[in-house]
Design a protein around this motif. Structure first.
Motif, PDB file in Angstrom:
ATOM      1  N   SER A  54       0.814  -1.219   0.000  1.00  0.00           N
ATOM      2  CA  SER A  54       0.000   0.000   0.000  1.00  0.00           C
ATOM      3  C   SER A  54       0.846   1.267   0.000  1.00  0.00           C
ATOM      4  O   SER A  54       0.296   2.365   0.003  1.00  0.00           O
ATOM      5  N   GLY A  55       2.166   1.096   0.042  1.00  0.00           N
ATOM      6  CA  GLY A  55       3.051   2.255  -0.008  1.00  0.00           C
ATOM      7  C   GLY A  55       3.525   2.768   1.332  1.00  0.00           C
ATOM      8  O   GLY A  55       4.230   3.776   1.390  1.00  0.00           O
ATOM      9  N   THR A  56       3.170   2.077   2.400  1.00  0.00           N
ATOM     10  CA  THR A  56       3.671   2.473   3.720  1.00  0.00           C
ATOM     11  C   THR A  56       5.158   2.172   3.807  1.00  0.00           C
ATOM     12  O   THR A  56       5.597   1.098   3.414  1.00  0.00           O
ATOM     13  N   THR A  57       5.913   3.133   4.322  1.00  0.00           N
ATOM     14  CA  THR A  57       7.367   2.985   4.380  1.00  0.00           C
ATOM     15  C   THR A  57       7.869   2.955   5.814  1.00  0.00           C
ATOM     16  O   THR A  57       7.215   3.466   6.732  1.00  0.00           O
ATOM     17  N   ASN A  58       9.019   2.346   5.995  1.00  0.00           N
ATOM     18  CA  ASN A  58       9.699   2.378   7.288  1.00  0.00           C
ATOM     19  C   ASN A  58      11.195   2.410   7.035  1.00  0.00           C
ATOM     20  O   ASN A  58      11.665   1.954   5.993  1.00  0.00           O
ATOM     21  N   TYR A  59      11.926   2.973   7.981  1.00  0.00           N
ATOM     22  CA  TYR A  59      13.356   3.200   7.809  1.00  0.00           C
ATOM     23  C   TYR A  59      14.124   2.870   9.079  1.00  0.00           C
ATOM     24  O   TYR A  59      13.611   3.006  10.189  1.00  0.00           O
ATOM     25  N   ALA A  60      15.363   2.498   8.890  1.00  0.00           N
ATOM     26  CA  ALA A  60      16.268   2.381  10.021  1.00  0.00           C
ATOM     27  C   ALA A  60      16.532   3.773  10.568  1.00  0.00           C
ATOM     28  O   ALA A  60      16.557   4.754   9.813  1.00  0.00           O
ATOM     29  N   ASP A  61      16.742   3.866  11.865  1.00  0.00           N
ATOM     30  CA  ASP A  61      17.000   5.166  12.486  1.00  0.00           C
ATOM     31  C   ASP A  61      18.196   5.868  11.853  1.00  0.00           C
ATOM     32  O   ASP A  61      18.221   7.094  11.731  1.00  0.00           O
ATOM     33  N   SER A  62      19.173   5.087  11.447  1.00  0.00           N
ATOM     34  CA  SER A  62      20.418   5.660  10.925  1.00  0.00           C
ATOM     35  C   SER A  62      20.231   6.364   9.582  1.00  0.00           C
ATOM     36  O   SER A  62      21.092   7.157   9.177  1.00  0.00           O
ATOM     37  N   VAL A  63      19.141   6.083   8.876  1.00  0.00           N
ATOM     38  CA  VAL A  63      18.939   6.696   7.558  1.00  0.00           C
ATOM     39  C   VAL A  63      17.691   7.554   7.506  1.00  0.00           C
ATOM     40  O   VAL A  63      17.421   8.202   6.478  1.00  0.00           O
ATOM     41  N   LEU A  64      16.926   7.578   8.588  1.00  0.00           N
ATOM     42  CA  LEU A  64      15.681   8.338   8.611  1.00  0.00           C
ATOM     43  C   LEU A  64      15.946   9.811   8.308  1.00  0.00           C
ATOM     44  O   LEU A  64      16.834  10.421   8.898  1.00  0.00           O
ATOM     45  N   ASN A  76       7.541  -2.382 -12.207  1.00  0.00           N
ATOM     46  CA  ASN A  76       8.108  -3.453 -11.361  1.00  0.00           C
ATOM     47  C   ASN A  76       9.470  -3.071 -10.787  1.00  0.00           C
ATOM     48  O   ASN A  76      10.426  -3.862 -10.814  1.00  0.00           O
ATOM     49  N   THR A  77       9.558  -1.854 -10.304  1.00  0.00           N
ATOM     50  CA  THR A  77      10.830  -1.398  -9.746  1.00  0.00           C
ATOM     51  C   THR A  77      10.633  -0.775  -8.372  1.00  0.00           C
ATOM     52  O   THR A  77       9.559  -0.244  -8.056  1.00  0.00           O
ATOM     53  N   VAL A  78      11.666  -0.845  -7.589  1.00  0.00           N
ATOM     54  CA  VAL A  78      11.717  -0.172  -6.301  1.00  0.00           C
ATOM     55  C   VAL A  78      13.016   0.614  -6.260  1.00  0.00           C
ATOM     56  O   VAL A  78      14.046   0.169  -6.770  1.00  0.00           O
ATOM     57  N   HIS A  79      12.935   1.805  -5.685  1.00  0.00           N
ATOM     58  CA  HIS A  79      14.088   2.694  -5.663  1.00  0.00           C
ATOM     59  C   HIS A  79      14.460   3.054  -4.229  1.00  0.00           C
ATOM     60  O   HIS A  79      13.620   3.028  -3.328  1.00  0.00           O
ATOM     61  N   LEU A  80      15.718   3.409  -4.066  1.00  0.00           N
ATOM     62  CA  LEU A  80      16.187   3.938  -2.789  1.00  0.00           C
ATOM     63  C   LEU A  80      16.973   5.205  -3.084  1.00  0.00           C
ATOM     64  O   LEU A  80      18.099   5.137  -3.591  1.00  0.00           O
ATOM     65  N   GLN A  81      16.357   6.331  -2.780  1.00  0.00           N
ATOM     66  CA  GLN A  81      17.018   7.620  -2.939  1.00  0.00           C
ATOM     67  C   GLN A  81      17.812   7.893  -1.683  1.00  0.00           C
ATOM     68  O   GLN A  81      17.244   7.916  -0.586  1.00  0.00           O
ATOM     69  N   MET A  82      19.105   8.110  -1.839  1.00  0.00           N
ATOM     70  CA  MET A  82      19.986   8.311  -0.686  1.00  0.00           C
ATOM     71  C   MET A  82      20.621   9.690  -0.777  1.00  0.00           C
ATOM     72  O   MET A  82      21.346   9.973  -1.731  1.00  0.00           O
ATOM     73  N   ASN A  83      20.327  10.519   0.195  1.00  0.00           N
ATOM     74  CA  ASN A  83      20.868  11.878   0.247  1.00  0.00           C
ATOM     75  C   ASN A  83      21.802  12.027   1.437  1.00  0.00           C
ATOM     76  O   ASN A  83      21.760  11.226   2.379  1.00  0.00           O
ATOM     77  N   SER A  84      22.607  13.058   1.391  1.00  0.00           N
ATOM     78  CA  SER A  84      23.528  13.361   2.495  1.00  0.00           C
ATOM     79  C   SER A  84      24.291  12.117   2.934  1.00  0.00           C
ATOM     80  O   SER A  84      24.356  11.797   4.118  1.00  0.00           O
ATOM     81  N   LEU A  85      24.867  11.445   1.984  1.00  0.00           N
ATOM     82  CA  LEU A  85      25.556  10.192   2.276  1.00  0.00           C
ATOM     83  C   LEU A  85      26.756  10.409   3.184  1.00  0.00           C
ATOM     84  O   LEU A  85      27.446  11.434   3.106  1.00  0.00           O
ATOM     85  N   LYS A  86      26.985   9.421   4.041  1.00  0.00           N
ATOM     86  CA  LYS A  86      28.077   9.463   5.002  1.00  0.00           C
ATOM     87  C   LYS A  86      29.005   8.265   4.755  1.00  0.00           C
ATOM     88  O   LYS A  86      28.565   7.246   4.218  1.00  0.00           O
ATOM     89  N   PRO A  87      30.238   8.360   5.182  1.00  0.00           N
ATOM     90  CA  PRO A  87      31.137   7.210   5.019  1.00  0.00           C
ATOM     91  C   PRO A  87      30.584   5.930   5.646  1.00  0.00           C
ATOM     92  O   PRO A  87      30.811   4.833   5.121  1.00  0.00           O
ATOM     93  N   GLU A  88      29.842   6.064   6.736  1.00  0.00           N
ATOM     94  CA  GLU A  88      29.273   4.882   7.385  1.00  0.00           C
ATOM     95  C   GLU A  88      28.133   4.253   6.592  1.00  0.00           C
ATOM     96  O   GLU A  88      27.618   3.199   6.969  1.00  0.00           O
ATOM     97  N   ASP A  89      27.716   4.886   5.509  1.00  0.00           N
ATOM     98  CA  ASP A  89      26.729   4.279   4.620  1.00  0.00           C
ATOM     99  C   ASP A  89      27.377   3.310   3.626  1.00  0.00           C
ATOM    100  O   ASP A  89      26.678   2.624   2.878  1.00  0.00           O
ATOM    101  N   THR A  90      28.693   3.265   3.633  1.00  0.00           N
ATOM    102  CA  THR A  90      29.407   2.355   2.746  1.00  0.00           C
ATOM    103  C   THR A  90      29.031   0.910   3.049  1.00  0.00           C
ATOM    104  O   THR A  90      29.126   0.455   4.186  1.00  0.00           O
ATOM    105  N   ALA A  91      28.564   0.208   2.019  1.00  0.00           N
ATOM    106  CA  ALA A  91      28.095  -1.165   2.197  1.00  0.00           C
ATOM    107  C   ALA A  91      27.666  -1.733   0.850  1.00  0.00           C
ATOM    108  O   ALA A  91      27.585  -1.006  -0.145  1.00  0.00           O
ATOM    109  N   ILE A  92      27.394  -3.015   0.854  1.00  0.00           N
ATOM    110  CA  ILE A  92      26.695  -3.625  -0.278  1.00  0.00           C
ATOM    111  C   ILE A  92      25.206  -3.539   0.035  1.00  0.00           C
ATOM    112  O   ILE A  92      24.777  -3.928   1.120  1.00  0.00           O
ATOM    113  N   TYR A  93      24.450  -3.032  -0.909  1.00  0.00           N
ATOM    114  CA  TYR A  93      23.012  -2.849  -0.725  1.00  0.00           C
ATOM    115  C   TYR A  93      22.253  -3.917  -1.513  1.00  0.00           C
ATOM    116  O   TYR A  93      22.521  -4.139  -2.697  1.00  0.00           O
ATOM    117  N   TYR A  94      21.304  -4.536  -0.831  1.00  0.00           N
ATOM    118  CA  TYR A  94      20.532  -5.629  -1.420  1.00  0.00           C
ATOM    119  C   TYR A  94      19.046  -5.277  -1.475  1.00  0.00           C
ATOM    120  O   TYR A  94      18.483  -4.772  -0.494  1.00  0.00           O
TER     121      TYR A  94
END
Length: 115
Positions: A54-64, A76-94
């Motif tokens: 239904s489009g309800t979203t939830n986020y980890a506190d670290s990215v809220l 058939n796509t889902v997106h993740l817009q990431m702003n104000s990126l920090k070095p601690e956001d470095t990771a493999i995203y699945y």
């Protein structure tokens, strides 16, 4: 067969923005909740964001407030817009089908944020 294919990762500087995309196939996309997880070197995989049918979203506190998940059922796509990126956001995203108990995972896309 369900397939999830991520794209959009890369190397950026702190403060930059990046958008990840996940193309899904093999199931009725609009009937599935979708999620994004990440795993940083030496750390456990963690849930970053989820979006229900239904489009309800939830986020980890670290990215809220910095990340936004969205879905396009027509494509058939889902997106993740990431702003104000920090070095601690470095990771493999699945990308995942399902949020708390995903049953399918994509292969992952690397995001590296330099300071």
């Amino acid at each position: 067969q369900v397939q999830l294919v991520e794209s959009g990762g890369g190397l950026v500087q702190a403060g930059d923005s990046l958008t990840l995309s996940c193309a899904a196939s093999g199931s009725v996309f609009s009937m599935n909740a979708m999620g994004w997880y990440r795993q940083a070197p030496g750390k456990r995989r963690e849930l970053v964001a989820g979006i229900t049918t239904s489009g309800t979203t939830n986020y980890a506190d670290s990215v809220l407030g910095r990340f936004t998940i969205s879905r396009d059922n027509a494509k058939n796509t889902v997106h993740l817009q990431m702003n104000s990126l920090k070095p601690e956001d470095t990771a493999i995203y699945y990308c995942t089908r399902g949020i708390l108990r995903p049953d399918y995972w994509g292969q992952g896309t690397q995001v590296t944020v330099s300071s």
